[in-house]
Design a protein around this motif. Sequence first.
Motif, PDB file in Angstrom:
ATOM      1  N   GLU A  19      40.872  36.258  37.303  1.00  0.00           N
ATOM      2  CA  GLU A  19      40.728  34.866  36.879  1.00  0.00           C
ATOM      3  C   GLU A  19      40.728  34.730  35.356  1.00  0.00           C
ATOM      4  N   GLU A  20      39.999  35.613  34.697  1.00  0.00           N
ATOM      5  CA  GLU A  20      39.858  35.527  33.238  1.00  0.00           C
ATOM      6  C   GLU A  20      41.068  36.067  32.467  1.00  0.00           C
ATOM      7  N   LEU A  21      41.708  37.113  32.996  1.00  0.00           N
ATOM      8  CA  LEU A  21      42.779  37.766  32.231  1.00  0.00           C
ATOM      9  C   LEU A  21      44.182  37.241  32.529  1.00  0.00           C
ATOM     10  N   ASN A  22      44.385  36.603  33.680  1.00  0.00           N
ATOM     11  CA  ASN A  22      45.705  36.062  33.990  1.00  0.00           C
ATOM     12  C   ASN A  22      46.041  34.968  32.976  1.00  0.00           C
ATOM     13  N   GLY A  23      47.150  35.131  32.273  1.00  0.00           N
ATOM     14  CA  GLY A  23      47.567  34.173  31.250  1.00  0.00           C
ATOM     15  C   GLY A  23      47.019  34.483  29.864  1.00  0.00           C
ATOM     16  N   ALA A  24      46.224  35.535  29.742  1.00  0.00           N
ATOM     17  CA  ALA A  24      45.689  35.926  28.433  1.00  0.00           C
ATOM     18  C   ALA A  24      46.806  36.478  27.557  1.00  0.00           C
ATOM     19  N   THR A  25      46.601  36.428  26.257  1.00  0.00           N
ATOM     20  CA  THR A  25      47.579  36.955  25.310  1.00  0.00           C
ATOM     21  C   THR A  25      47.133  38.330  24.833  1.00  0.00           C
ATOM     22  N   VAL A  26      48.016  39.316  24.989  1.00  0.00           N
ATOM     23  CA  VAL A  26      47.766  40.678  24.535  1.00  0.00           C
ATOM     24  C   VAL A  26      48.914  41.070  23.611  1.00  0.00           C
ATOM     25  N   GLU A  27      48.585  41.333  22.362  1.00  0.00           N
ATOM     26  CA  GLU A  27      49.584  41.705  21.353  1.00  0.00           C
ATOM     27  C   GLU A  27      50.775  40.739  21.348  1.00  0.00           C
ATOM     28  N   GLY A  28      50.463  39.437  21.446  1.00  0.00           N
ATOM     29  CA  GLY A  28      51.505  38.420  21.370  1.00  0.00           C
ATOM     30  C   GLY A  28      52.234  38.122  22.669  1.00  0.00           C
ATOM     31  N   ARG A  29      51.872  38.791  23.754  1.00  0.00           N
ATOM     32  CA  ARG A  29      52.520  38.553  25.058  1.00  0.00           C
ATOM     33  C   ARG A  29      51.518  37.968  26.038  1.00  0.00           C
ATOM     34  N   THR A  30      51.954  37.000  26.824  1.00  0.00           N
ATOM     35  CA  THR A  30      51.117  36.411  27.867  1.00  0.00           C
ATOM     36  C   THR A  30      51.241  37.272  29.109  1.00  0.00           C
ATOM     37  N   ILE A  31      50.128  37.893  29.500  1.00  0.00           N
ATOM     38  CA  ILE A  31      50.175  38.815  30.633  1.00  0.00           C
ATOM     39  C   ILE A  31      49.956  38.081  31.953  1.00  0.00           C
ATOM     40  N   VAL A  32      50.436  38.690  33.027  1.00  0.00           N
ATOM     41  CA  VAL A  32      50.265  38.200  34.392  1.00  0.00           C
ATOM     42  C   VAL A  32      49.338  39.172  35.100  1.00  0.00           C
ATOM     43  N   VAL A  33      48.284  38.641  35.698  1.00  0.00           N
ATOM     44  CA  VAL A  33      47.309  39.481  36.382  1.00  0.00           C
ATOM     45  C   VAL A  33      47.044  38.871  37.756  1.00  0.00           C
ATOM     46  N   ASN A  34      47.273  39.639  38.811  1.00  0.00           N
ATOM     47  CA  ASN A  34      46.964  39.153  40.152  1.00  0.00           C
ATOM     48  C   ASN A  34      46.690  40.312  41.096  1.00  0.00           C
ATOM     49  N   LYS A  35      46.182  39.963  42.278  1.00  0.00           N
ATOM     50  CA  LYS A  35      45.894  40.978  43.282  1.00  0.00           C
ATOM     51  C   LYS A  35      47.209  41.618  43.715  1.00  0.00           C
ATOM     52  N   SER A  36      47.220  42.922  43.748  1.00  0.00           N
ATOM     53  CA  SER A  36      48.415  43.650  44.145  1.00  0.00           C
ATOM     54  C   SER A  36      48.490  43.704  45.662  1.00  0.00           C
ATOM     55  N   GLU A  37      49.632  43.303  46.177  1.00  0.00           N
ATOM     56  CA  GLU A  37      49.874  43.373  47.618  1.00  0.00           C
ATOM     57  C   GLU A  37      50.932  44.444  47.859  1.00  0.00           C
ATOM     58  N   PRO A  38      50.703  45.381  48.774  1.00  0.00           N
ATOM     59  CA  PRO A  38      51.713  46.417  49.032  1.00  0.00           C
ATOM     60  C   PRO A  38      52.975  45.813  49.625  1.00  0.00           C
ATOM     61  N   LYS A  39      54.114  46.368  49.243  1.00  0.00           N
ATOM     62  CA  LYS A  39      55.389  45.933  49.808  1.00  0.00           C
ATOM     63  C   LYS A  39      55.478  46.377  51.257  1.00  0.00           C
ATOM     64  N   PRO A  40      55.979  45.511  52.136  1.00  0.00           N
ATOM     65  CA  PRO A  40      56.215  45.965  53.505  1.00  0.00           C
ATOM     66  C   PRO A  40      57.251  47.089  53.508  1.00  0.00           C
ATOM     67  N   GLU A  41      57.136  48.014  54.432  1.00  0.00           N
ATOM     68  CA  GLU A  41      58.045  49.166  54.482  1.00  0.00           C
ATOM     69  C   GLU A  41      59.511  48.780  54.459  1.00  0.00           C
ATOM     70  N   GLY A  42      59.884  47.707  55.151  1.00  0.00           N
ATOM     71  CA  GLY A  42      61.283  47.315  55.253  1.00  0.00           C
ATOM     72  C   GLY A  42      61.899  46.873  53.942  1.00  0.00           C
ATOM     73  N   GLU A  43      61.091  46.549  52.941  1.00  0.00           N
ATOM     74  CA  GLU A  43      61.607  46.049  51.673  1.00  0.00           C
ATOM     75  C   GLU A  43      61.794  47.136  50.624  1.00  0.00           C
ATOM     76  N   ARG A  44      61.391  48.334  50.917  1.00  0.00           N
ATOM     77  CA  ARG A  44      61.540  49.413  49.936  1.00  0.00           C
ATOM     78  C   ARG A  44      62.979  49.877  49.894  1.00  0.00           C
ATOM     79  N   LYS A  45      63.446  50.187  48.708  1.00  0.00           N
ATOM     80  CA  LYS A  45      64.823  50.655  48.556  1.00  0.00           C
ATOM     81  C   LYS A  45      64.925  52.102  48.993  1.00  0.00           C
ATOM     82  N   SER A  46      65.974  52.408  49.686  1.00  0.00           N
ATOM     83  CA  SER A  46      66.231  53.774  50.090  1.00  0.00           C
ATOM     84  C   SER A  46      67.653  54.126  49.692  1.00  0.00           C
ATOM     85  N   PHE A  47      67.783  55.176  48.935  1.00  0.00           N
ATOM     86  CA  PHE A  47      69.099  55.584  48.478  1.00  0.00           C
ATOM     87  C   PHE A  47      69.617  56.788  49.267  1.00  0.00           C
ATOM     88  N   ASN A  48      68.846  57.247  50.225  1.00  0.00           N
ATOM     89  CA  ASN A  48      69.239  58.436  50.978  1.00  0.00           C
ATOM     90  C   ASN A  48      70.507  58.240  51.792  1.00  0.00           C
TER      91      ASN A  48
END
Length: 114
Positions: free
Chosen positions: A60-89
């Motif tokens: 809540e406090e850090l989302n949108g804060a300025t760090v070294e001249g840049r506005t940072i984005v801070v949010n809860k990390s949600e894992p990517k569903p397996e089907g969305e991961r890139k596979s180059f195999n």
Amino acid sequence: MNIFVGSLPWSIEEADLRESFEAYGAVESVKVITDKFTGRSKGFGFVEMSNDDEALKAIEELNGATVEGRTIVVNKSEPKPEGERKSFNNNRSGGFDRNNRGGGNYGGGNRERY
């Protein structure tokens, strides 16, 4: 709680990021993601905090804060569903196989050679 931090300045180090979040509570781990070839920051990272209330306050406090001249984005990390991961195999576009037949956009593919 795992927290995503984006739009980081290229020069920020993990110790700096840790310090920013420790103002809100105990930090379990910090990872600034870097390019595996150059070692340069990709401009985002993750912070792990064990106390969810402290983590939510930091978000809540850090989302949108300025760090070294840049506005940072801070949010809860949600894992990517397996089907969305890139596979180059199994990616068969481009490049050449053992028989020197071109693939993908390079022409040739499985066509007969003349």
